[in-house]
Design an enzyme around this catalytic site. Structure first.
Site, PDB file in Angstrom:
ATOM      1  N   GLU A 193       5.446 -15.455   3.160  1.00 59.16           N
ATOM      2  CA  GLU A 193       6.625 -15.175   3.979  1.00 59.16           C
ATOM      3  C   GLU A 193       6.623 -13.698   4.318  1.00 59.16           C
ATOM      4  O   GLU A 193       6.179 -12.878   3.521  1.00 59.16           O
ATOM      5  CB  GLU A 193       7.925 -15.479   3.219  1.00 59.16           C
ATOM      6  CG  GLU A 193       8.285 -16.927   3.157  1.00 59.16           C
ATOM      7  CD  GLU A 193       7.806 -17.570   1.868  1.00 59.16           C
ATOM      8  OE1 GLU A 193       7.525 -16.816   0.912  1.00 59.16           O
ATOM      9  OE2 GLU A 193       7.687 -18.804   1.814  1.00 59.16           O
TER      10      GLU A 193
ATOM     11  N   VAL B 247       0.863  -1.189   0.000  1.00 62.42           N
ATOM     12  CA  VAL B 247       0.000   0.000   0.000  1.00 62.42           C
ATOM     13  C   VAL B 247       0.897   1.235   0.000  1.00 62.42           C
ATOM     14  O   VAL B 247       1.918   1.270   0.710  1.00 62.42           O
ATOM     15  CB  VAL B 247      -0.930  -0.018   1.237  1.00 62.42           C
ATOM     16  CG1 VAL B 247      -1.722   1.279   1.344  1.00 62.42           C
ATOM     17  CG2 VAL B 247      -1.877  -1.216   1.173  1.00 62.42           C
TER      18      VAL B 247
ATOM     19  N   TYR C 274      -1.671  -9.836   8.848  1.00 62.12           N
ATOM     20  CA  TYR C 274      -1.889 -11.265   8.589  1.00 62.12           C
ATOM     21  C   TYR C 274      -2.525 -11.962   9.800  1.00 62.12           C
ATOM     22  O   TYR C 274      -3.428 -12.769   9.645  1.00 62.12           O
ATOM     23  CB  TYR C 274      -0.563 -11.939   8.237  1.00 62.12           C
ATOM     24  CG  TYR C 274       0.123 -11.338   7.032  1.00 62.12           C
ATOM     25  CD1 TYR C 274      -0.613 -10.925   5.927  1.00 62.12           C
ATOM     26  CD2 TYR C 274       1.508 -11.167   6.994  1.00 62.12           C
ATOM     27  CE1 TYR C 274       0.007 -10.366   4.823  1.00 62.12           C
ATOM     28  CE2 TYR C 274       2.136 -10.611   5.884  1.00 62.12           C
ATOM     29  CZ  TYR C 274       1.374 -10.204   4.811  1.00 62.12           C
ATOM     30  OH  TYR C 274       1.986  -9.649   3.723  1.00 62.12           O
TER      31      TYR C 274
HETATM   32  C1  LIG Z   1       1.571  -4.324   5.309  1.00 59.78           C
HETATM   33  C2  LIG Z   1       0.678  -3.316   4.584  1.00 59.78           C
HETATM   34  C3  LIG Z   1       0.325  -3.910   3.225  1.00 59.78           C
HETATM   35  C4  LIG Z   1      -0.585  -3.072   5.404  1.00 59.78           C
HETATM   36  O1  LIG Z   1      -1.467  -2.262   4.628  1.00 59.78           O
HETATM   37  P1  LIG Z   1      -2.388  -1.121   5.334  1.00 59.78           P
HETATM   38  O2  LIG Z   1      -3.304  -0.624   4.294  1.00 59.78           O
HETATM   39  O3  LIG Z   1      -1.526  -0.138   5.993  1.00 59.78           O
HETATM   40  O4  LIG Z   1      -3.144  -2.002   6.437  1.00 59.78           O
HETATM   41  P2  LIG Z   1      -4.627  -1.772   6.953  1.00 59.78           P
HETATM   42  O5  LIG Z   1      -4.868  -0.313   7.126  1.00 59.78           O
HETATM   43  O6  LIG Z   1      -5.567  -2.541   6.082  1.00 59.78           O
HETATM   44  O7  LIG Z   1      -4.532  -2.447   8.377  1.00 59.78           O
HETATM   45  C5  LIG Z   1      -4.930  -3.754   8.595  1.00 59.78           C
HETATM   46  C6  LIG Z   1      -4.464  -4.178   9.970  1.00 59.78           C
HETATM   47  O8  LIG Z   1      -3.044  -4.199   9.976  1.00 59.78           O
HETATM   48  C7  LIG Z   1      -2.515  -3.565  11.146  1.00 59.78           C
HETATM   49  N1  LIG Z   1      -1.611  -2.477  10.776  1.00 59.78           N
HETATM   50  C8  LIG Z   1      -1.532  -1.839   9.599  1.00 59.78           C
HETATM   51  N2  LIG Z   1      -0.570  -0.909   9.623  1.00 59.78           N
HETATM   52  C9  LIG Z   1      -0.034  -0.954  10.869  1.00 59.78           C
HETATM   53  C10 LIG Z   1       1.025  -0.267  11.494  1.00 59.78           C
HETATM   54  N3  LIG Z   1       1.739   0.696  10.868  1.00 59.78           N
HETATM   55  N4  LIG Z   1       1.313  -0.588  12.766  1.00 59.78           N
HETATM   56  C11 LIG Z   1       0.630  -1.552  13.401  1.00 59.78           C
HETATM   57  N5  LIG Z   1      -0.377  -2.241  12.843  1.00 59.78           N
HETATM   58  C12 LIG Z   1      -0.701  -1.953  11.605  1.00 59.78           C
HETATM   59  C13 LIG Z   1      -3.658  -3.091  11.943  1.00 59.78           C
HETATM   60  O9  LIG Z   1      -3.714  -3.992  13.028  1.00 59.78           O
HETATM   61  C14 LIG Z   1      -4.875  -3.234  11.087  1.00 59.78           C
HETATM   62  O10 LIG Z   1      -5.847  -3.849  11.854  1.00 59.78           O
HETATM   63  P3  LIG Z   1      -7.262  -3.105  12.105  1.00 59.78           P
HETATM   64  O11 LIG Z   1      -7.977  -3.200  10.792  1.00 59.78           O
HETATM   65  O12 LIG Z   1      -7.890  -3.911  13.161  1.00 59.78           O
HETATM   66  O13 LIG Z   1      -6.935  -1.695  12.490  1.00 59.78           O
HETATM   67  C15 LIG Z   1       1.410  -1.954   4.424  1.00 59.78           C
HETATM   68  O14 LIG Z   1       1.926  -1.567   5.667  1.00 59.78           O
HETATM   69  C16 LIG Z   1       2.535  -1.957   3.412  1.00 59.78           C
HETATM   70  O15 LIG Z   1       2.303  -1.809   2.218  1.00 59.78           O
HETATM   71  N6  LIG Z   1       3.787  -2.095   3.874  1.00 59.78           N
HETATM   72  C17 LIG Z   1       4.954  -2.044   2.981  1.00 59.78           C
HETATM   73  C18 LIG Z   1       5.012  -3.256   2.096  1.00 59.78           C
HETATM   74  C19 LIG Z   1       5.051  -4.535   2.920  1.00 59.78           C
HETATM   75  O16 LIG Z   1       5.811  -4.650   3.858  1.00 59.78           O
HETATM   76  N7  LIG Z   1       4.233  -5.543   2.504  1.00 59.78           N
HETATM   77  C20 LIG Z   1       4.162  -6.828   3.163  1.00 59.78           C
HETATM   78  C21 LIG Z   1       5.233  -7.729   2.688  1.00 59.78           C
HETATM   79  S1  LIG Z   1       5.171  -9.324   3.492  1.00 59.78           S
END
Ligand SMILES: CC(C)(COP(=O)(O)OP(=O)(O)OC[C@H]1O[C@@H](n2cnc3c(N)ncnc32)[C@H](O)[C@@H]1OP(=O)(O)O)[C@@H](O)C(=O)NCCC(=O)NCCS
Length: 150
Positions: A102, A70, A114
Site C-alpha cells: 500500500e 531511505v 514501484y
Molecule cells: C520511496 C523511497 C524509498 C525511494 O527511495 P530512493 O532511494 O530515493 O529511490 P531511488 O533513488 O532508488 O529511485 C528509484 C526510482 O524512484 C523514482 N524516484 C525516487 N525518488 C524520486 C523523487 N523524489 N521524485 C521522483 N521520482 C523519484 C525514480 O523514478 C527512480 O527511478 P530511476 O532509477 O529510473 O531514476 C524514498 O523516497 C523514501 O524513503 N521515502 C520516504 C519513505 C516512504 O515514503 N516510503 C514508501 C512508503 S510506501
C-alpha cells in the site's frame, strides 16, 4: 554500500531515519514486532551508517512490503531500488509468487519507484492512513515475482 540483515542493534539508527523520513513514522514496537515475527528485514549501509531499510512479510505464496525507507539525505541515489530488488528476490526464493503493498496517494517518489519495478495498481483503500485530523487513501499495488524464480 552493503546489504545486510537488519537486527535489534540497528534500531536506534533506523528509528532516527524513520522520524526524519515520515510524517507518521513507525514506532519502535512495530520494528521489534517485525524482527520478532521473522519478517524479512534488510538494511543498506555504508561502513556503519545505515542509508535505508526494508521490511517484508512473507506468507503462503505471497509477500507484502510493509516498510521501505531511505535516509532523506541519501534519497534519489538508487538505494530504494537496491533494497526493493534484494527483498523481492529473497521473497521469491522463499516461495512468494506475488508482492503487494500500500502507498499513500500523495507519495509520488514511492509510486514512481514501484511502477518502475513492475508494480501495477490493483485497488485502493479509502481513509487508510492517518493524515493529521483527516485520513489519506492508499493505493494497492501488486507485482508478480515469477520472473525472479531461480
Ligand atoms: C520511496 C523511497 C524509498 C525511494 O527511495 P530512493 O532511494 O530515493 O529511490 P531511488 O533513488 O532508488 O529511485 C528509484 C526510482 O524512484 C523514482 N524516484 C525516487 N525518488 C524520486 C523523487 N523524489 N521524485 C521522483 N521520482 C523519484 C525514480 O523514478 C527512480 O527511478 P530511476 O532509477 O529510473 O531514476 C524514498 O523516497 C523514501 O524513503 N521515502 C520516504 C519513505 C516512504 O515514503 N516510503 C514508501 C512508503 S510506501
Amino acid at each position: 554500500m552493503t546489504l545486510g540483515l537488519l537486527g535489534f542493534r540497528h534500531l536506534p539508527q533506523v528509528l532516527e531515519i524513520e522520524q526524519r523520513a515520515y510524517p507518521w513514522p513507525w514506532s519502535e514496537g512495530m520494528f521489534v514486532d517485525s524482527l520478532r515475527n521473522g519478517h524479512l528485514c534488510y538494511h543498506l549501509s555504508e561502513q556503519d551508517r545505515i542509508l535505508g531499510y526494508i521490511v517484508v512479510l512473507v506468507t503462503a505464496g505471497e509477500c507484502h512490503i510493509l516498510n521501505i525507507c531511505v535516509d532523506p539525505n541519501h534519497q534519489g541515489k538508487g538505494c530504494g531500488r537496491r533494497l526493493l530488488e534484494h527483498a523481492l528476490a529473497a521473497a521469491s526464493d522463499l516461495g512468494a509468487e506475488d508482492a503487494f503493498l500500500e502507498v499513500r496517494v500523495s507519495n509520488d517518489p514511492a509510486i514512481k519507484l514501484y511502477e518502475r519495478h513492475g508494480f501495477q495498481q490493483v485497488g485502493g483503500r479509502r481513509h487508510y492512513y492517518p493524515a493529521g485530523d483527516q485520513r489519506e487513501d492508499a493505493l494497492v499495488y501488486r507485482r508478480q515475482l515469477l520472473d525472479l524464480k531461480r
